[in-house]
Design a protein around this motif. Sequence first.
Motif, PDB file in Angstrom:
ATOM      1  N   ARG A  16       0.822  -1.220   0.000  1.00  0.00           N
ATOM      2  CA  ARG A  16       0.000   0.000   0.000  1.00  0.00           C
ATOM      3  C   ARG A  16       0.850   1.261   0.000  1.00  0.00           C
ATOM      4  O   ARG A  16       0.479   2.246  -0.638  1.00  0.00           O
ATOM      5  N   ARG A  17       1.967   1.245   0.707  1.00  0.00           N
ATOM      6  CA  ARG A  17       2.793   2.448   0.838  1.00  0.00           C
ATOM      7  C   ARG A  17       3.187   2.989  -0.537  1.00  0.00           C
ATOM      8  O   ARG A  17       3.028   4.173  -0.822  1.00  0.00           O
ATOM      9  N   GLY A  18       3.703   2.154  -1.389  1.00  0.00           N
ATOM     10  CA  GLY A  18       4.082   2.594  -2.731  1.00  0.00           C
ATOM     11  C   GLY A  18       2.883   2.957  -3.590  1.00  0.00           C
ATOM     12  O   GLY A  18       2.933   3.897  -4.379  1.00  0.00           O
ATOM     13  N   SER A  19       1.809   2.225  -3.416  1.00  0.00           N
ATOM     14  CA  SER A  19       0.595   2.498  -4.192  1.00  0.00           C
ATOM     15  C   SER A  19      -0.016   3.843  -3.826  1.00  0.00           C
ATOM     16  O   SER A  19      -0.562   4.540  -4.687  1.00  0.00           O
ATOM     17  N   LEU A  20       0.077   4.216  -2.556  1.00  0.00           N
ATOM     18  CA  LEU A  20      -0.506   5.484  -2.113  1.00  0.00           C
ATOM     19  C   LEU A  20       0.194   6.678  -2.741  1.00  0.00           C
ATOM     20  O   LEU A  20      -0.461   7.683  -3.051  1.00  0.00           O
ATOM     21  N   VAL A  21       1.495   6.600  -2.945  1.00  0.00           N
ATOM     22  CA  VAL A  21       2.207   7.693  -3.613  1.00  0.00           C
ATOM     23  C   VAL A  21       1.606   7.909  -4.999  1.00  0.00           C
ATOM     24  O   VAL A  21       1.278   9.035  -5.379  1.00  0.00           O
ATOM     25  N   LEU A  22       1.431   6.845  -5.731  1.00  0.00           N
ATOM     26  CA  LEU A  22       0.856   6.932  -7.075  1.00  0.00           C
ATOM     27  C   LEU A  22      -0.575   7.460  -7.020  1.00  0.00           C
ATOM     28  O   LEU A  22      -0.965   8.311  -7.825  1.00  0.00           O
ATOM     29  N   ALA A  23      -1.358   6.990  -6.064  1.00  0.00           N
ATOM     30  CA  ALA A  23      -2.745   7.442  -5.927  1.00  0.00           C
ATOM     31  C   ALA A  23      -2.824   8.928  -5.588  1.00  0.00           C
ATOM     32  O   ALA A  23      -3.647   9.660  -6.146  1.00  0.00           O
TER      33      ALA A  23
END
Length: 113
Positions: A16-23
């Motif tokens: 989730r941590r990396g995905s949240l940056v993109l989101a």
Amino acid sequence: MPTDDDLFEKMRVELRRGSLVLAVLGALREERYGYTLRQSLEEAGLPIDEGALYPLLRRLEAQGLLTSEWREDAKRTKRFYQLSTQGVETLAQLLGEWNAISESILRLTEKDK
């Protein structure tokens, strides 16, 4: 020894941590302030605590990916965030990478048809 649930939770948080940056970058193609950004992320199925969101916004701004401006809105001063020119370019590159990774994972995890 950690349980299977503990291990899954640690791996889920990491993913989730990396995905949240993109989101966050994707959501800030349109100007928003923190509360409306949190709402849009939650509505999309990616809830984030204020304690995680604001440090992330500060980091992305320090990296040159966001711009921000304090303005009065509804009789309150709010900080509005939006992608910078560099942020727009970086988002496009990250989305390309995300799509390539996603396609690779799908190929690796699909069962034979």
